[in-house]
Design a protein around this motif. Structure first.
Motif, PDB file in Angstrom:
ATOM      1  N   THR A   1     -41.857  -6.061 -12.762  1.00  0.00           N
ATOM      2  CA  THR A   1     -42.787  -6.282 -14.031  1.00  0.00           C
ATOM      3  C   THR A   1     -42.809  -5.018 -14.821  1.00  0.00           C
ATOM      4  OG1 THR A   1     -44.341  -7.929 -12.796  1.00  0.00           O
ATOM      5  CG2 THR A   1     -45.038  -7.120 -14.904  1.00  0.00           C
ATOM      6  N   ARG A   2     -43.018  -3.886 -14.235  1.00  0.00           N
ATOM      7  CA  ARG A   2     -42.985  -2.712 -15.061  1.00  0.00           C
ATOM      8  C   ARG A   2     -41.761  -2.187 -15.553  1.00  0.00           C
ATOM      9  NH1 ARG A   2     -44.308   0.003 -11.172  1.00  0.00           N
ATOM     10  NH2 ARG A   2     -42.314   1.253 -10.536  1.00  0.00           N
ATOM     11  N   ARG A   3     -40.463  -2.561 -14.773  1.00  0.00           N
ATOM     12  CA  ARG A   3     -39.489  -1.846 -15.266  1.00  0.00           C
ATOM     13  C   ARG A   3     -38.566  -2.731 -16.249  1.00  0.00           C
ATOM     14  NH1 ARG A   3     -38.849   2.218 -16.210  1.00  0.00           N
ATOM     15  NH2 ARG A   3     -36.673   2.210 -16.169  1.00  0.00           N
ATOM     16  N   LEU A   4     -38.575  -4.124 -16.012  1.00  0.00           N
ATOM     17  CA  LEU A   4     -37.851  -4.927 -16.918  1.00  0.00           C
ATOM     18  C   LEU A   4     -37.608  -4.795 -18.373  1.00  0.00           C
ATOM     19  CD1 LEU A   4     -37.631  -8.557 -15.573  1.00  0.00           C
ATOM     20  CD2 LEU A   4     -35.872  -7.147 -15.607  1.00  0.00           C
ATOM     21  N   MET A   5     -38.906  -4.646 -19.038  1.00  0.00           N
ATOM     22  CA  MET A   5     -38.557  -4.312 -20.446  1.00  0.00           C
ATOM     23  C   MET A   5     -38.223  -3.060 -20.791  1.00  0.00           C
ATOM     24  SD  MET A   5     -39.577  -7.324 -21.770  1.00  0.00           S
ATOM     25  CE  MET A   5     -39.089  -6.617 -23.467  1.00  0.00           C
ATOM     26  N   PRO A   6     -38.467  -1.798 -20.183  1.00  0.00           N
ATOM     27  CA  PRO A   6     -38.051  -0.812 -20.614  1.00  0.00           C
ATOM     28  C   PRO A   6     -36.397  -0.684 -20.364  1.00  0.00           C
ATOM     29  CG  PRO A   6     -39.942  -0.441 -19.236  1.00  0.00           C
ATOM     30  CD  PRO A   6     -39.714  -1.755 -19.355  1.00  0.00           C
ATOM     31  N   MET A   7     -36.083  -1.209 -19.211  1.00  0.00           N
ATOM     32  CA  MET A   7     -34.702  -1.281 -18.927  1.00  0.00           C
ATOM     33  C   MET A   7     -34.008  -2.260 -20.275  1.00  0.00           C
ATOM     34  SD  MET A   7     -34.531  -2.131 -14.846  1.00  0.00           S
ATOM     35  CE  MET A   7     -32.637  -2.117 -14.790  1.00  0.00           C
ATOM     36  N   ILE A   8     -34.567  -3.326 -20.757  1.00  0.00           N
ATOM     37  CA  ILE A   8     -34.016  -4.254 -21.505  1.00  0.00           C
ATOM     38  C   ILE A   8     -33.655  -3.208 -22.882  1.00  0.00           C
ATOM     39  CG2 ILE A   8     -34.294  -6.060 -23.438  1.00  0.00           C
ATOM     40  CD1 ILE A   8     -35.374  -7.496 -20.605  1.00  0.00           C
ATOM     41  N   ASP A   9     -34.879  -2.392 -23.259  1.00  0.00           N
ATOM     42  CA  ASP A   9     -34.729  -1.711 -24.629  1.00  0.00           C
ATOM     43  C   ASP A   9     -33.770  -0.652 -24.457  1.00  0.00           C
ATOM     44  OD1 ASP A   9     -36.750  -3.286 -25.610  1.00  0.00           O
ATOM     45  OD2 ASP A   9     -38.383  -1.875 -24.854  1.00  0.00           O
ATOM     46  N   ALA A  10     -33.470  -0.047 -23.188  1.00  0.00           N
ATOM     47  CA  ALA A  10     -32.691   1.119 -22.972  1.00  0.00           C
ATOM     48  C   ALA A  10     -31.263   0.438 -23.024  1.00  0.00           C
ATOM     49  CB  ALA A  10     -32.851   1.799 -21.615  1.00  0.00           C
ATOM     50  N   LEU A  11     -30.946  -0.512 -22.704  1.00  0.00           N
ATOM     51  CA  LEU A  11     -29.642  -1.112 -22.760  1.00  0.00           C
ATOM     52  C   LEU A  11     -29.331  -1.672 -23.918  1.00  0.00           C
ATOM     53  CD1 LEU A  11     -27.324  -2.305 -20.807  1.00  0.00           C
ATOM     54  CD2 LEU A  11     -28.405  -4.321 -20.635  1.00  0.00           C
ATOM     55  N   LEU A  12     -30.375  -2.288 -24.883  1.00  0.00           N
ATOM     56  CA  LEU A  12     -29.896  -2.608 -26.072  1.00  0.00           C
ATOM     57  C   LEU A  12     -29.579  -1.345 -27.078  1.00  0.00           C
ATOM     58  CD1 LEU A  12     -32.520  -5.550 -26.745  1.00  0.00           C
ATOM     59  CD2 LEU A  12     -30.168  -5.510 -26.319  1.00  0.00           C
ATOM     60  N   ASP A  13     -30.429  -0.322 -26.851  1.00  0.00           N
ATOM     61  CA  ASP A  13     -30.406   1.088 -27.414  1.00  0.00           C
ATOM     62  C   ASP A  13     -28.859   1.592 -27.240  1.00  0.00           C
ATOM     63  OD1 ASP A  13     -32.700   0.647 -28.538  1.00  0.00           O
ATOM     64  OD2 ASP A  13     -33.621   2.420 -27.392  1.00  0.00           O
ATOM     65  N   GLU A  14     -28.508   1.463 -26.084  1.00  0.00           N
ATOM     66  CA  GLU A  14     -27.205   2.041 -25.519  1.00  0.00           C
ATOM     67  C   GLU A  14     -25.949   1.080 -26.222  1.00  0.00           C
ATOM     68  OE1 GLU A  14     -24.248   2.038 -21.421  1.00  0.00           O
ATOM     69  OE2 GLU A  14     -26.499   1.817 -21.252  1.00  0.00           O
ATOM     70  N   ALA A  15     -26.266   0.000 -26.243  1.00  0.00           N
ATOM     71  CA  ALA A  15     -25.297  -0.924 -26.906  1.00  0.00           C
ATOM     72  C   ALA A  15     -25.226  -0.861 -28.602  1.00  0.00           C
ATOM     73  CB  ALA A  15     -25.157  -2.185 -26.516  1.00  0.00           C
ATOM     74  N   GLY A  16     -26.375  -0.392 -28.917  1.00  0.00           N
ATOM     75  CA  GLY A  16     -26.841  -0.069 -30.339  1.00  0.00           C
ATOM     76  C   GLY A  16     -26.601  -1.766 -31.294  1.00  0.00           C
ATOM     77  N   ILE A  17     -27.289  -2.493 -30.218  1.00  0.00           N
ATOM     78  CA  ILE A  17     -27.526  -3.894 -30.621  1.00  0.00           C
ATOM     79  C   ILE A  17     -28.927  -4.315 -30.833  1.00  0.00           C
ATOM     80  CG2 ILE A  17     -27.540  -6.288 -29.857  1.00  0.00           C
ATOM     81  CD1 ILE A  17     -24.899  -5.941 -28.582  1.00  0.00           C
ATOM     82  N   ALA A  18     -29.627  -4.878 -31.839  1.00  0.00           N
ATOM     83  CA  ALA A  18     -30.841  -5.173 -32.234  1.00  0.00           C
ATOM     84  C   ALA A  18     -31.410  -6.429 -31.207  1.00  0.00           C
ATOM     85  CB  ALA A  18     -31.095  -5.393 -33.619  1.00  0.00           C
ATOM     86  N   ARG A  19     -32.536  -6.651 -30.969  1.00  0.00           N
ATOM     87  CA  ARG A  19     -32.805  -7.927 -30.472  1.00  0.00           C
ATOM     88  C   ARG A  19     -32.413  -8.977 -31.167  1.00  0.00           C
ATOM     89  NH1 ARG A  19     -38.430  -7.848 -26.904  1.00  0.00           N
ATOM     90  NH2 ARG A  19     -38.214  -5.693 -25.954  1.00  0.00           N
ATOM     91  N   GLY A  20     -32.761  -9.030 -32.634  1.00  0.00           N
ATOM     92  CA  GLY A  20     -32.437 -10.311 -33.322  1.00  0.00           C
ATOM     93  C   GLY A  20     -30.918 -10.590 -33.422  1.00  0.00           C
ATOM     94  N   SER A  21     -30.161  -9.743 -32.858  1.00  0.00           N
ATOM     95  CA  SER A  21     -28.579  -9.992 -32.825  1.00  0.00           C
ATOM     96  C   SER A  21     -28.097 -10.785 -31.520  1.00  0.00           C
ATOM     97  CB  SER A  21     -27.686  -8.818 -32.893  1.00  0.00           C
ATOM     98  OG  SER A  21     -27.952  -8.030 -34.122  1.00  0.00           O
ATOM     99  N   LEU A  22     -28.892 -11.031 -30.649  1.00  0.00           N
ATOM    100  CA  LEU A  22     -28.757 -11.877 -29.496  1.00  0.00           C
ATOM    101  C   LEU A  22     -28.518 -13.315 -29.923  1.00  0.00           C
ATOM    102  CD1 LEU A  22     -31.119  -9.938 -26.992  1.00  0.00           C
ATOM    103  CD2 LEU A  22     -28.709  -9.639 -27.009  1.00  0.00           C
ATOM    104  N   ASP A  23     -27.954 -13.827 -29.080  1.00  0.00           N
ATOM    105  CA  ASP A  23     -27.347 -15.413 -29.430  1.00  0.00           C
ATOM    106  C   ASP A  23     -28.148 -16.067 -28.440  1.00  0.00           C
ATOM    107  OD1 ASP A  23     -25.359 -15.466 -31.576  1.00  0.00           O
ATOM    108  OD2 ASP A  23     -24.488 -14.107 -30.318  1.00  0.00           O
ATOM    109  N   ALA A  24     -28.312 -15.465 -27.212  1.00  0.00           N
ATOM    110  CA  ALA A  24     -29.173 -16.435 -26.162  1.00  0.00           C
ATOM    111  C   ALA A  24     -29.473 -15.262 -25.067  1.00  0.00           C
ATOM    112  CB  ALA A  24     -28.219 -17.466 -25.569  1.00  0.00           C
ATOM    113  N   ILE A  25     -30.431 -15.916 -24.352  1.00  0.00           N
ATOM    114  CA  ILE A  25     -31.012 -15.122 -23.117  1.00  0.00           C
ATOM    115  C   ILE A  25     -30.896 -15.751 -21.804  1.00  0.00           C
ATOM    116  CG2 ILE A  25     -33.047 -13.801 -22.144  1.00  0.00           C
ATOM    117  CD1 ILE A  25     -32.506 -13.234 -25.123  1.00  0.00           C
TER     118      ILE A  25
END
Length: 227
Positions: free
Chosen positions: A36-60
């Motif tokens: 619970t504590r780690r998932l969201m920070p890991m997601i944010d770090a991965l999106l930052d690394e890839a240079g992708i905004a959340r709004g650019s995602l097509d599906a989860i």
């Protein structure tokens, strides 16, 4: 460009991955009881690394189980929250199917028996034929005692057994055990495999709405009592 986010918390590992038109990047952390504590920070770090905004995602996508009851609930909840916020579809992926793909990608295994220790003396188990990275179901995901496992037909199998359930191999029947040619015990489901499967399903239109995010337990009763 198609961009998919996947996450998994079905085991002691916590993992996230991105699919970007065939390119996959991911992160894995071994964080028992810290999902619970780690998932969201890991997601944010991965999106930052890839240079992708959340709004650019097509599906989860998320590992819908089987696995840790708490972990797969966490993954379903986080995936559902992100999908609701972005108004994006969801893809629930079997963790056993992900293990089958892992055995093919890492070891070239074609016939794979993913098996997870389900506790209470049981296995979460399935059988897949993997051809060109596409796992086809030969035996559906199930929960059972190792002794009860039967192969779908009598053939000269040469099976790769993968996952924590390998620790229960000695309890398989002689007939089944003789068909296991290789074992990969210390392998857990990961988001990098889940996101590749999600890309296949997304291309085939196999998506669901956020409100349909459900963990797959396979077992109805999850608590045992001592007498």
């Amino acid at each position: 460009m198609t961009s998919l986010l996947a996450l998994d918390a079905s085991s002691s590992a916590c993992s996230v991955a991105l699919w970007m038109d065939g390119n996959v990047i991911g992160r894995v952390e071994h964080a028992p009881r810290g999902h619970t504590r780690r998932l969201m920070p890991m997601i944010d770090a991965l999106l930052d690394e890839a240079g992708i905004a959340r709004g650019s995602l097509d599906a989860i996508a998320y590992g819908h189980g089987p696995g840790s009851f708490t972990g797969i609930r966490i993954a379903a909840g986080v995936a559902q929250g992100i999908a609701y916020g972005l108004e994006r579809p969801l893809l629930g992926i079997s963790t056993l199917r992900a293990l089958a793909l892992s055995a093919w990608c890492g070891d070239g295994a074609g016939l794979v028996m993913p098996a997870l220790d389900a506790r209470l003396g049981e296995l979460y188990v399935a059988l897949y034929q993997v051809d060109q990275g596409r796992p086809e179901v030969l035996m559906a995901d199930s929960v059972m005692a190792p002794e009860a496992l039967k192969l779908p037909s009598c053939q000269p199998w040469s099976i790769t057994m993968i996952g924590s359930g390998v620790s229960l191999k000695d309890r398989l029947s002689d007939e089944v055990r003789e068909c296991v040619g290789a074992t990969l015990e210390h392998r857990e489901p990961e988001a990098c495999d889940i996101v590749q499967l999600a890309a296949m399903d997304f291309a085939s239109g196999l998506i669901t709405s956020p409100q349909e995010a459900l963990p797959i337990y396979l077992r109805d009763q999850v608590v045992s009592s001592k007498r």
